[in-house]
Design a protein around this motif. Structure first.
Motif, PDB file in Angstrom:
ATOM      1  N   PHE A 139      39.615  36.222  60.640  1.00 48.25           N
ATOM      2  CA  PHE A 139      40.577  36.908  59.732  1.00 48.25           C
ATOM      3  C   PHE A 139      41.071  35.648  58.696  1.00 48.25           C
ATOM      4  N   LYS A 140      41.606  33.759  59.567  1.00 46.39           N
ATOM      5  CA  LYS A 140      41.498  33.262  58.867  1.00 46.39           C
ATOM      6  C   LYS A 140      40.736  32.420  57.455  1.00 46.39           C
ATOM      7  N   ASN A 141      39.636  33.159  56.989  1.00 47.96           N
ATOM      8  CA  ASN A 141      38.395  33.247  56.138  1.00 47.96           C
ATOM      9  C   ASN A 141      39.334  34.124  55.463  1.00 47.96           C
ATOM     10  N   ILE A 142      39.114  34.995  55.418  1.00 48.02           N
ATOM     11  CA  ILE A 142      40.068  36.673  54.435  1.00 48.02           C
ATOM     12  C   ILE A 142      41.014  35.288  54.325  1.00 48.02           C
ATOM     13  N   ILE A 143      42.418  35.565  54.854  1.00 45.60           N
ATOM     14  CA  ILE A 143      43.571  35.143  54.796  1.00 45.60           C
ATOM     15  C   ILE A 143      43.027  33.851  52.768  1.00 45.60           C
ATOM     16  N   TYR A 144      42.626  33.382  53.416  1.00 45.20           N
ATOM     17  CA  TYR A 144      42.204  31.239  52.193  1.00 45.20           C
ATOM     18  C   TYR A 144      41.831  33.140  51.171  1.00 45.20           C
ATOM     19  N   VAL A 145      41.150  33.791  50.914  1.00 45.67           N
ATOM     20  CA  VAL A 145      40.376  34.220  50.341  1.00 45.67           C
ATOM     21  C   VAL A 145      41.340  35.275  49.182  1.00 45.67           C
ATOM     22  N   GLY A 146      41.944  35.810  50.341  1.00 43.81           N
ATOM     23  CA  GLY A 146      43.497  36.281  49.443  1.00 43.81           C
ATOM     24  C   GLY A 146      43.912  35.444  48.307  1.00 43.81           C
ATOM     25  N   ALA A 147      44.580  34.557  49.488  1.00 48.28           N
ATOM     26  CA  ALA A 147      45.301  32.972  48.585  1.00 48.28           C
ATOM     27  C   ALA A 147      44.928  32.981  47.090  1.00 48.28           C
ATOM     28  N   LEU A 148      43.801  33.077  47.268  1.00 47.99           N
ATOM     29  CA  LEU A 148      42.837  32.569  45.893  1.00 47.99           C
ATOM     30  C   LEU A 148      42.782  33.296  45.214  1.00 47.99           C
ATOM     31  N   ALA A 149      42.919  34.985  45.334  1.00 50.63           N
ATOM     32  CA  ALA A 149      42.985  35.956  44.783  1.00 50.63           C
ATOM     33  C   ALA A 149      44.214  36.171  43.597  1.00 50.63           C
ATOM     34  N   GLN A 150      45.174  35.842  44.176  1.00 52.91           N
ATOM     35  CA  GLN A 150      46.130  35.859  43.946  1.00 52.91           C
ATOM     36  C   GLN A 150      46.212  34.027  42.676  1.00 52.91           C
ATOM     37  N   LEU A 151      46.408  33.373  42.811  1.00 51.53           N
ATOM     38  CA  LEU A 151      45.872  32.037  42.218  1.00 51.53           C
ATOM     39  C   LEU A 151      44.921  31.836  40.799  1.00 51.53           C
ATOM     40  N   LEU A 152      44.015  32.721  41.154  1.00 54.23           N
ATOM     41  CA  LEU A 152      42.750  33.472  40.400  1.00 54.23           C
ATOM     42  C   LEU A 152      42.652  34.367  39.539  1.00 54.23           C
ATOM     43  N   ASN A 153      43.903  34.989  39.774  1.00 54.78           N
ATOM     44  CA  ASN A 153      43.443  36.381  39.074  1.00 54.78           C
ATOM     45  C   ASN A 153      42.401  36.729  39.313  1.00 54.78           C
ATOM     46  N   ILE A 154      41.569  37.256  40.570  1.00 52.81           N
ATOM     47  CA  ILE A 154      40.861  38.370  41.097  1.00 52.81           C
ATOM     48  C   ILE A 154      41.491  39.945  41.283  1.00 52.81           C
ATOM     49  N   GLU A 155      40.919  40.284  40.770  1.00 54.40           N
ATOM     50  CA  GLU A 155      41.402  42.005  40.686  1.00 54.40           C
ATOM     51  C   GLU A 155      41.701  42.809  42.349  1.00 54.40           C
ATOM     52  N   PHE A 156      42.576  43.141  42.623  1.00 55.25           N
ATOM     53  CA  PHE A 156      42.642  43.437  44.636  1.00 55.25           C
ATOM     54  C   PHE A 156      41.694  44.473  44.680  1.00 55.25           C
ATOM     55  N   SER A 157      41.304  45.496  43.344  1.00 56.98           N
ATOM     56  CA  SER A 157      40.293  46.482  43.797  1.00 56.98           C
ATOM     57  C   SER A 157      39.235  46.257  43.711  1.00 56.98           C
ATOM     58  N   VAL A 158      38.450  45.332  42.851  1.00 58.13           N
ATOM     59  CA  VAL A 158      37.463  44.748  43.189  1.00 58.13           C
ATOM     60  C   VAL A 158      36.825  44.162  44.728  1.00 58.13           C
ATOM     61  N   LEU A 159      38.348  43.927  45.062  1.00 53.00           N
ATOM     62  CA  LEU A 159      38.364  43.532  46.576  1.00 53.00           C
ATOM     63  C   LEU A 159      38.261  44.922  47.227  1.00 53.00           C
ATOM     64  N   GLU A 160      38.674  45.739  47.533  1.00 52.53           N
ATOM     65  CA  GLU A 160      38.880  46.417  48.191  1.00 52.53           C
ATOM     66  C   GLU A 160      37.795  47.717  48.385  1.00 52.53           C
ATOM     67  N   ASP A 161      36.426  47.713  46.881  1.00 51.03           N
ATOM     68  CA  ASP A 161      35.420  48.512  46.972  1.00 51.03           C
ATOM     69  C   ASP A 161      34.520  47.572  47.604  1.00 51.03           C
ATOM     70  N   LEU A 162      34.862  46.075  47.735  1.00 50.14           N
ATOM     71  CA  LEU A 162      33.158  45.487  48.533  1.00 50.14           C
ATOM     72  C   LEU A 162      33.645  45.513  49.568  1.00 50.14           C
ATOM     73  N   LEU A 163      34.783  45.064  49.878  1.00 49.96           N
ATOM     74  CA  LEU A 163      35.515  46.327  51.878  1.00 49.96           C
ATOM     75  C   LEU A 163      34.308  47.140  51.648  1.00 49.96           C
ATOM     76  N   ALA A 164      35.470  48.103  51.282  1.00 43.15           N
ATOM     77  CA  ALA A 164      34.601  49.691  51.404  1.00 43.15           C
ATOM     78  C   ALA A 164      32.898  49.486  51.959  1.00 43.15           C
ATOM     79  N   GLU A 165      32.256  48.892  51.295  1.00 44.25           N
ATOM     80  CA  GLU A 165      30.945  48.415  50.653  1.00 44.25           C
ATOM     81  C   GLU A 165      30.028  47.983  52.078  1.00 44.25           C
ATOM     82  N   GLN A 166      30.966  46.673  52.516  1.00 45.79           N
ATOM     83  CA  GLN A 166      30.501  45.502  53.771  1.00 45.79           C
ATOM     84  C   GLN A 166      30.504  46.665  54.291  1.00 45.79           C
TER      85      GLN A 166
END
Length: 615
Positions: A139-166
């Motif tokens: 989960f350390k890896n997922i935490i930095y993805v979350g940090a990047l999502a906020q810093l780079l403006n990745i849409e959170f709903s997109v990440l949610e959908d991808l995790l649901a699929e995965q």
């Protein structure tokens, strides 16, 4: 905070991790999220040849202009591996960003005044919110993805959908992953200004493109090409070709009524045995293939020669890598060209196909079985680690269900009855291609065995030199026939616009196309051709002869394609200028453009060097 020029949808992020820590899935999650936001993206997984413990990197290039080749210079480094941190901090461009795990203080020697630091205490956050050691690591890896999502403006709903699929079927894993993402996002909200100057904005530039790797595309192409037999021996980076074929075969090669498998997959004792099995299966009428890399091609040489001289179809997928097993087997090159073109002893020439995209991997693999059977000879598909193992944006695959397989000149029992004496190696049609039969087609006529040693037109053993010469000349005639059957090269202009050309193939294509744009901005216009096959059809020879200089782009030290062009087309070596890259990383547009620009600067007369009458 240092300011960079605004870079919306145009930057490179590199992740520095430890091999075997589960970072690959998190990094791919990051890349897929950008893709889902409609923005062109190309990831590169740079991993060591050991199983676990050494540094690994993952580069993600974002390019709104759609450039998909690797780009030099890192805009944002995510460094979570102390072992490579000194190297990582030095790769960041001036004005770039360096994110690191600040659970421990950053050593003073890693501080640069020309970049901005983004400290995030990843391990501390994990230790606070998770108790199991493996969870803390993952989960350390997922935490930095979350940090990047906020810093780079990745849409959170997109990440949610991808995790649901995965995690379909493993829904209990979704919640802790979402929690980890939010931990990273919340930390950024509390400690940094966001988004960064480099950031993302949703676009609609993907159209109907997919993201996949070349090895999977080859495996699926083999299914659609009619393959029912795969014999192979594991070797990086080709193993996943056979694995993909097996996976697709379980979906598409099962008899719907009986449940029986209509395919065979054999892991041989070595690469030579694998090729022998492929030859035997093809001779018996199946469509069979194998996949390997350079060391495997070396071992297969003897049987490739047998297939060439005995004229038995065979398909080989060569996923090229950097050198032998004592080299860098998890790095990419285009370094098997001459090995594959002339594999085996004696006078041999093998058909080579050069796909540049996953779509072409699919199409050329399917087509290779038709070519192999029509020409009764081995066909080698030349991909490489970059194309084979990395994910690429690709146009969707298409297949015409009305398409029929081209089995070539195969005689039936009734046709054998209608002819007199069957001559397995007779050239009836003047194209060098003889007629063949499947074993047992007729009780008394046809081919029941084959040989690679000298024989006459009726497959009778002989050591007569004249018969051997006739056979070799017929094989050369067949080679010339193949020139009109292989995929034609792609010309980038209808008529020549320059006396300087550029020639490239395979995974050099993305960067070569971008380099042409870069050079055009400097006022340098180049004509271009992309090779898709060997033997070279007439358009290749015409292109070279119609230009004063042709730059040949390839990823090996010895300019192997240039050598092949010189040898096969009798080209003046001075006309073909090599542009090379052989450090194991995919070639970049900057490397191509700078070498071409430098050569033209050195060879073009300057005004004060011209005779007075010219000035």
């Amino acid at each position: 905070m240092l300011m960079m020029n605004n870079k919306v949808n145009d930057f490179v992020v590199r992740f520095a991790n430890v091999n075997g820590t589960g970072s690959a899935s998190a990094n791919f999650l990051f890349a897929k999220a950008i893709f889902r936001m409609g923005i062109p993206v190309t990831p590169k997984n740079i991993f060591p040849s050991n199983i676990q413990g050494l540094p690994t990197w993952y580069e993600v290039r974002v390019s709104e202009k759609g450039y998909l080749g690797r780009r030099e210079g890192i805009d944002l480094m995510v460094s979570v591996n102390p072992q490579s941190m000194a190297q990582d901090v030095n790769t960041v461009k001036p004005g770039g960003y360096f994110m690191y795990d600040s659970t421990k203080k950053l050593p003073a020697q890693y501080i640069r005044p020309d970049i901005t630091y983004l400290p995030v205490p990843l391990m501390e956050i994990c230790n606070t919110h998770f108790t199991e050691p493996r969870q803390r690591q993952l989960f350390k890896n997922i935490i930095y993805v979350g940090a990047l999502a906020q810093l780079l403006n990745i849409e959170f709903s997109v990440l949610e959908d991808l995790l649901a699929e995965q995690f379909t079927g493993k829904e209990k894993l979704i919640a802790p992953n979402i929690k980890s993402l939010m931990l990273g996002m919340d930390y950024v909200k509390e400690h940094f200004s966001y988004p960064l100057d480099i950031h993302l904005e949703r676009r609609n530039l993907i159209l109907n493109y997919i993201m996949t790797d070349g090895n999977s595309a080859c495996g699926l192409g083999a299914i659609y090409g009619g393959a029912t037999v795969c014999a192979w021996y594991p070797i990086t980076p080709s193993t996943s070709v056979a694995e993909a074929f097996e996976s697709y075969a379980h979906q598409l090669r099962i008899d719907q009524e009986t449940g029986e498998k209509n395919f065979a997959i054999v892991q041989a004792e070595d690469e030579l045995a694998a090729m022998g099995m492929v030859i035997g299966a093809n001779w018996n009428g199946a469509r069979a293939f194998t996949a390997t890399s350079g060391p495997g091609v070396s071992l297969m040489n003897e049987f490739l020669g047998l297939a060439y001289f005995a004229e038995v179809p065979a398909v080989l997928i060569d996923v090229q890598r950097t050198g032998p097993s004592t080299g860098m087997p998890t790095r990419t090159q285009q370094s098997d060209i001459q090995l594959a073109a002339y594999a085996s002893h004696g006078d041999t020439r093998h058909i080579l196909l050069f796909p540049a995209t996953p779509k072409e991997c699919f199409e050329m693999t399917a087509e290779s079985f038709d070519l192999a059977e029509q020409l009764q000879t081995p066909v080698i598909i030349m991909t490489d680690l970059d194309l084979g193992m990395n994910d690429h944006m690709s146009a969707p695959f298409a297949w015409n269900d009305a398409r029929t397989y081209k089995r070539g000149k195969v005689l039936t029992a009734s046709q054998l009855n209608d002819i007199g004496r069957f001559g397995r190696y007779l050239d009836i049609d003047g194209d060098g291609i003889a007629y063949r039969t499947y074993p047992g087609t007729h009780p008394t006529k046809g081919a029941f065995f084959t040989r690679g040693t000298s024989r006459d037109e009726y497959a009778t053993y002989t050591e007569d030199g004249a018969a051997y010469k006739r056979n070799m000349e017929r094989l050369m005639m067949k080679w010339n026939t193949a020139k009109s059957m292989v995929p034609p090269s792609e010309l980038y202009q209808e008529m020549n616009q320059s006396n300087v050309g550029i020639l490239f193939f395979g995974t050099s294509t993305y960067s070569a196309e971008e380099a042409m744009d870069m050079l055009r901005e400097e006022g340098i216009r180049l004509d271009a051709i992309r090779l898709k096959a060997f033997p070279f059809e007439k358009s290749v020879e015409d292109f070279i002869h119609s230009h004063n200089t042709v730059f040949v782009i390839e990823q090996n030290r010895d300019a192997q394609m240039r050598g092949l062009l010189m040898l096969e087309l009798q080209i003046n070596p001075a006309k073909l200028i090599p542009i090379l890259n052989y450090d194991g990383m995919p070639i970049t547009a900057h490397a191509i453009a700078s070498q071409i620009s430098r050569h033209l600067l050195l060879t073009t007369p300057q005004p004060n060097e011209l005779p007075a009458s010219v000035i």
